[in-house]
Scaffold this motif. Structure first.
Motif, PDB file in Angstrom:
ATOM      1  N   LEU A 254       1.279  -0.997  -0.543  1.00 39.18           N
ATOM      2  CA  LEU A 254      -0.069  -0.255   0.295  1.00 39.18           C
ATOM      3  C   LEU A 254       0.779   1.583   0.127  1.00 39.18           C
ATOM      4  N   LEU A 255       1.673   1.253   0.734  1.00 40.18           N
ATOM      5  CA  LEU A 255       2.312   2.562   1.370  1.00 40.18           C
ATOM      6  C   LEU A 255       3.251   2.474  -0.708  1.00 40.18           C
ATOM      7  N   ARG A 256       3.997   1.553  -1.298  1.00 44.98           N
ATOM      8  CA  ARG A 256       4.758   1.514  -2.473  1.00 44.98           C
ATOM      9  C   ARG A 256       3.940   2.572  -3.015  1.00 44.98           C
ATOM     10  N   ASP A 257       2.797   1.828  -2.977  1.00 47.65           N
ATOM     11  CA  ASP A 257       1.813   1.929  -4.933  1.00 47.65           C
ATOM     12  C   ASP A 257       1.415   3.706  -4.596  1.00 47.65           C
ATOM     13  N   THR A 258       1.295   3.534  -3.385  1.00 42.96           N
ATOM     14  CA  THR A 258       0.508   5.120  -3.176  1.00 42.96           C
ATOM     15  C   THR A 258       1.379   6.090  -3.361  1.00 42.96           C
ATOM     16  N   ILE A 259       2.435   5.761  -3.261  1.00 44.33           N
ATOM     17  CA  ILE A 259       3.431   6.785  -3.462  1.00 44.33           C
ATOM     18  C   ILE A 259       4.617   7.495  -5.054  1.00 44.33           C
ATOM     19  N   GLY A 260       4.625   5.996  -5.246  1.00 43.50           N
ATOM     20  CA  GLY A 260       4.956   5.512  -6.653  1.00 43.50           C
ATOM     21  C   GLY A 260       3.808   5.828  -8.013  1.00 43.50           C
ATOM     22  N   THR A 261       2.389   5.621  -7.385  1.00 48.84           N
ATOM     23  CA  THR A 261       2.216   6.137  -8.441  1.00 48.84           C
ATOM     24  C   THR A 261       1.560   7.523  -8.600  1.00 48.84           C
ATOM     25  N   GLY A 262       1.697   7.775  -7.300  1.00 45.33           N
ATOM     26  CA  GLY A 262       1.113   8.777  -7.809  1.00 45.33           C
ATOM     27  C   GLY A 262       2.798   9.788  -7.814  1.00 45.33           C
ATOM     28  N   VAL A 263       3.729   9.637  -8.022  1.00 41.65           N
ATOM     29  CA  VAL A 263       5.264  10.292  -9.044  1.00 41.65           C
ATOM     30  C   VAL A 263       5.019   9.398 -10.256  1.00 41.65           C
ATOM     31  N   TYR A 264       4.155   8.436 -10.017  1.00 38.63           N
ATOM     32  CA  TYR A 264       4.664   8.121 -11.615  1.00 38.63           C
ATOM     33  C   TYR A 264       3.675   8.930 -12.656  1.00 38.63           C
ATOM     34  N   PHE A 265       2.633   9.058 -12.374  1.00 36.29           N
ATOM     35  CA  PHE A 265       1.692   9.835 -13.279  1.00 36.29           C
ATOM     36  C   PHE A 265       2.078  11.621 -13.203  1.00 36.29           C
ATOM     37  N   MET A 266       2.431  12.021 -11.679  1.00 40.30           N
ATOM     38  CA  MET A 266       2.743  13.230 -11.548  1.00 40.30           C
ATOM     39  C   MET A 266       3.898  13.298 -12.905  1.00 40.30           C
ATOM     40  N   THR A 267       5.030  12.399 -12.599  1.00 41.18           N
ATOM     41  CA  THR A 267       6.299  12.434 -13.918  1.00 41.18           C
ATOM     42  C   THR A 267       6.553  12.488 -14.669  1.00 41.18           C
ATOM     43  N   TYR A 268       5.369  11.869 -15.977  1.00 43.19           N
ATOM     44  CA  TYR A 268       4.715  10.921 -16.464  1.00 43.19           C
ATOM     45  C   TYR A 268       4.297  13.017 -17.835  1.00 43.19           C
ATOM     46  N   GLU A 269       2.596  13.362 -16.961  1.00 45.39           N
ATOM     47  CA  GLU A 269       2.171  14.335 -17.339  1.00 45.39           C
ATOM     48  C   GLU A 269       3.171  15.471 -16.998  1.00 45.39           C
ATOM     49  N   SER A 270       3.654  15.578 -15.963  1.00 46.77           N
ATOM     50  CA  SER A 270       5.042  17.311 -16.300  1.00 46.77           C
ATOM     51  C   SER A 270       6.072  16.899 -17.215  1.00 46.77           C
ATOM     52  N   CYS A 271       6.185  15.640 -17.659  1.00 45.96           N
ATOM     53  CA  CYS A 271       7.318  15.539 -18.382  1.00 45.96           C
ATOM     54  C   CYS A 271       6.736  16.038 -20.266  1.00 45.96           C
ATOM     55  N   LYS A 272       5.819  15.438 -19.941  1.00 47.49           N
ATOM     56  CA  LYS A 272       4.904  15.696 -21.305  1.00 47.49           C
ATOM     57  C   LYS A 272       4.363  17.023 -21.620  1.00 47.49           C
ATOM     58  N   GLN A 273       3.943  17.686 -20.794  1.00 46.64           N
ATOM     59  CA  GLN A 273       3.850  18.910 -20.971  1.00 46.64           C
ATOM     60  C   GLN A 273       5.048  20.116 -20.979  1.00 46.64           C
ATOM     61  N   LEU A 274       6.281  19.849 -20.397  1.00 50.75           N
ATOM     62  CA  LEU A 274       7.633  20.044 -20.915  1.00 50.75           C
ATOM     63  C   LEU A 274       8.221  20.275 -21.694  1.00 50.75           C
ATOM     64  N   LEU A 275       8.105  18.574 -22.541  1.00 49.04           N
ATOM     65  CA  LEU A 275       8.294  18.721 -24.050  1.00 49.04           C
ATOM     66  C   LEU A 275       7.591  18.604 -24.997  1.00 49.04           C
ATOM     67  N   ALA A 276       6.646  18.671 -24.938  1.00 48.83           N
ATOM     68  CA  ALA A 276       5.466  19.062 -26.096  1.00 48.83           C
ATOM     69  C   ALA A 276       4.605  20.373 -25.697  1.00 48.83           C
ATOM     70  N   ASN A 277       3.757  20.086 -24.802  1.00 53.80           N
ATOM     71  CA  ASN A 277       3.348  21.534 -24.606  1.00 53.80           C
ATOM     72  C   ASN A 277       4.144  22.642 -24.540  1.00 53.80           C
ATOM     73  N   GLY A 278       5.047  22.259 -23.687  1.00 54.17           N
ATOM     74  CA  GLY A 278       5.976  23.631 -23.860  1.00 54.17           C
ATOM     75  C   GLY A 278       6.639  24.602 -24.779  1.00 54.17           C
ATOM     76  N   ARG A 279       7.082  23.447 -25.774  1.00 57.08           N
ATOM     77  CA  ARG A 279       6.981  23.390 -27.566  1.00 57.08           C
ATOM     78  C   ARG A 279       6.551  24.280 -28.026  1.00 57.08           C
ATOM     79  N   GLY A 280       5.212  24.036 -27.856  1.00 59.35           N
ATOM     80  CA  GLY A 280       3.937  24.411 -29.017  1.00 59.35           C
ATOM     81  C   GLY A 280       3.472  23.145 -29.753  1.00 59.35           C
ATOM     82  N   SER A 281       3.567  22.023 -29.775  1.00 59.76           N
ATOM     83  CA  SER A 281       3.678  20.668 -30.161  1.00 59.76           C
ATOM     84  C   SER A 281       2.923  19.678 -29.694  1.00 59.76           C
ATOM     85  N   SER A 282       2.414  19.216 -29.945  1.00 60.01           N
ATOM     86  CA  SER A 282       0.565  18.297 -29.214  1.00 60.01           C
ATOM     87  C   SER A 282       1.528  17.117 -28.235  1.00 60.01           C
ATOM     88  N   PRO A 283       0.737  16.942 -27.242  1.00 62.85           N
ATOM     89  CA  PRO A 283       0.951  16.177 -25.742  1.00 62.85           C
ATOM     90  C   PRO A 283       1.142  15.236 -25.681  1.00 62.85           C
TER      91      PRO A 283
END
Length: 380
Positions: A254-283
């Motif tokens: 429970l501890l692993r998946d609560t922390i890990g999945t939170g970091v997982y999606f937070m990193t994925y969405e934020s990286c997509k935003q930095l790599l794509a949206n921040g450059r004006g391309s598709s996310p």
């Protein structure tokens, strides 16, 4: 949204509905892009061309679940040998394996090629189910937290995240992280028994070959040797009871998946935003998806690996000792022993998530191109 939120902008409403079905079309309309999927997904296009309108409508309604399910099957099979090696390195605290290479060689010598995929059926079922449910919960939680944050601050994290040129903010990171943590906590009840039986399949042969246990513990170990998922589950219930058996290590999980999945999606969405949206391309551009998918696995495992190691060690102890004498390890973030197999795990996670998210986004895009239409019912 409730009528009290009439002050929301049209742009925000469009973002909230960005995953909705495409506009209703008449089948007689000349639509050259009826099943316009890229050449790389030609096989997929050929298959969906055979579907009727009701089937297409159903696929569009459950496109997140369908994409997660099919992508999980592919990525799990591809990365499973590395997961097996990682688990063996974690579980063998006596340093039976000197290195990654030594572990691979010993596994091949004692169990053959089949040893690297031993127990794969359990995670194929569990990971596919867990990812499908997890993504479904994440999608719903993401919009729920977005609504709460909008009510509190007047700003929608999802609108911000999908605005060209926008960078991650505290609200977007919080929204994605909280939604991921919610999904991770929710799926633990499903994942724990499956992961325990998978662990048993991966290490039972190695444990039974060591001959360093008492006769009583050796009988317990032998009861799990080369057993299928259901047989292992029955042995766990017989040896330890229902919840203590099937849910051994639940608190770690429970501890692993609560922390890990939170970091997982937070990193994925934020990286997509930095790599794509921040450059004006598709996310969902292929480059952004591959890089963000690989990074989210690396970052999340780096954060939770000692917790995962403690879980693995405790579950190994449950599989090799009487329930009254099972030793519960501590979570030690500054103990190098807790990081055994980290490099293998990070390589596996990077590969698995790059494959998963690429297939996920491609499948979802393919489903979104389906034309659905309403059939006008003629009155007599």
């Amino acid at each position: 949204m409730p009528s009290t939120d009439e002050n929301k902008t049209d742009k925000q409403q469009q973002d909230k509905n960005k995953d909705s079905s495409s506009p209703v079309k008449n089948p007689n309309t000349n639509s050259g892009a009826a099943t316009g999927i890229s050449a790389s997904s030609g096989v997929f296009a050929a298959q969906i061309a055979l579907l009727n309108n009701d089937q297409k409508r159903w696929m569009k309604k459950y496109r997140t679940e369908i994409s997660a399910c099919s992508s999980s099957l592919l990525s799990t099979v591809a990365a499973y040998p590395l997961d097996s090696v990682k688990t063996r390195l974690q579980a063998n605290s006596s340093y039976e394996y000197k290195s990654f290479r030594d572990c691979v060689q010993q596994t091949y010598r004692t169990e053959g090629v089949h040893g690297f995929w031993r127990g794969v059926l359990s995670p194929l079922a569990s990971i596919t189910l867990v990812r499908t449910v997890s993504f479904s919960i994440y999608q719903k939680a993401k919009y729920t937290y977005d609504d709460w944050i909008f009510r509190a601050t007047g700003t929608s994290p999802l609108v911000t995240a999908n605005s060209p040129g926008a960078l991650p903010t505290l609200t977007t990171i919080s929204c994605f992280g909280a939604a991921g943590a919610t999904a991770g906590a929710a799926i633990t009840a499903i994942a724990c028994p499956f992961e325990l039986t998978k662990l048993s399949a991966q290490i039972s042969v190695a444990m039974s070959n060591r001959n360093t246990h008492s006769s009583g513990d050796q009988r317990i170990i032998s009861s799990y040797r080369q057993q299928g998922t259901l047989s292992t589950a029955r042995a766990l219930v017989r040896n330890r009871g229902f919840f203590p058996g099937l849910y051994a290590g639940f608190h770690y999980h429970l501890l692993r998946d609560t922390i890990g999945t939170g970091v997982y999606f937070m990193t994925y969405e934020s990286c997509k935003q930095l790599l794509a949206n921040g450059r004006g391309s598709s996310p969902t551009s292929p480059q952004a998806v591959v890089v963000a998918g690989g990074l989210c696995g690396l970052v999340s495992w780096a954060c939770i690996y000692p917790i995962d190691s403690a879980k693995t060690l405790y579950q190994r102890n449950c599989l090799s000792s009487h329930k009254d004498t099972t030793v519960q390890p501590k979570i030690e973030f500054f103990n190098l022993r807790m990081y055994r197999g980290l490099s293998v795990s990070m390589i596996r996670s990077c590969m698995l998530n790059a494959i998963f998210f690429s297939a996920f986004e491609l499948t979802k895009k393919g489903i979104n191109t389906l034309d659905v239409y309403e059939v006008d019912k003629e009155k007599d």
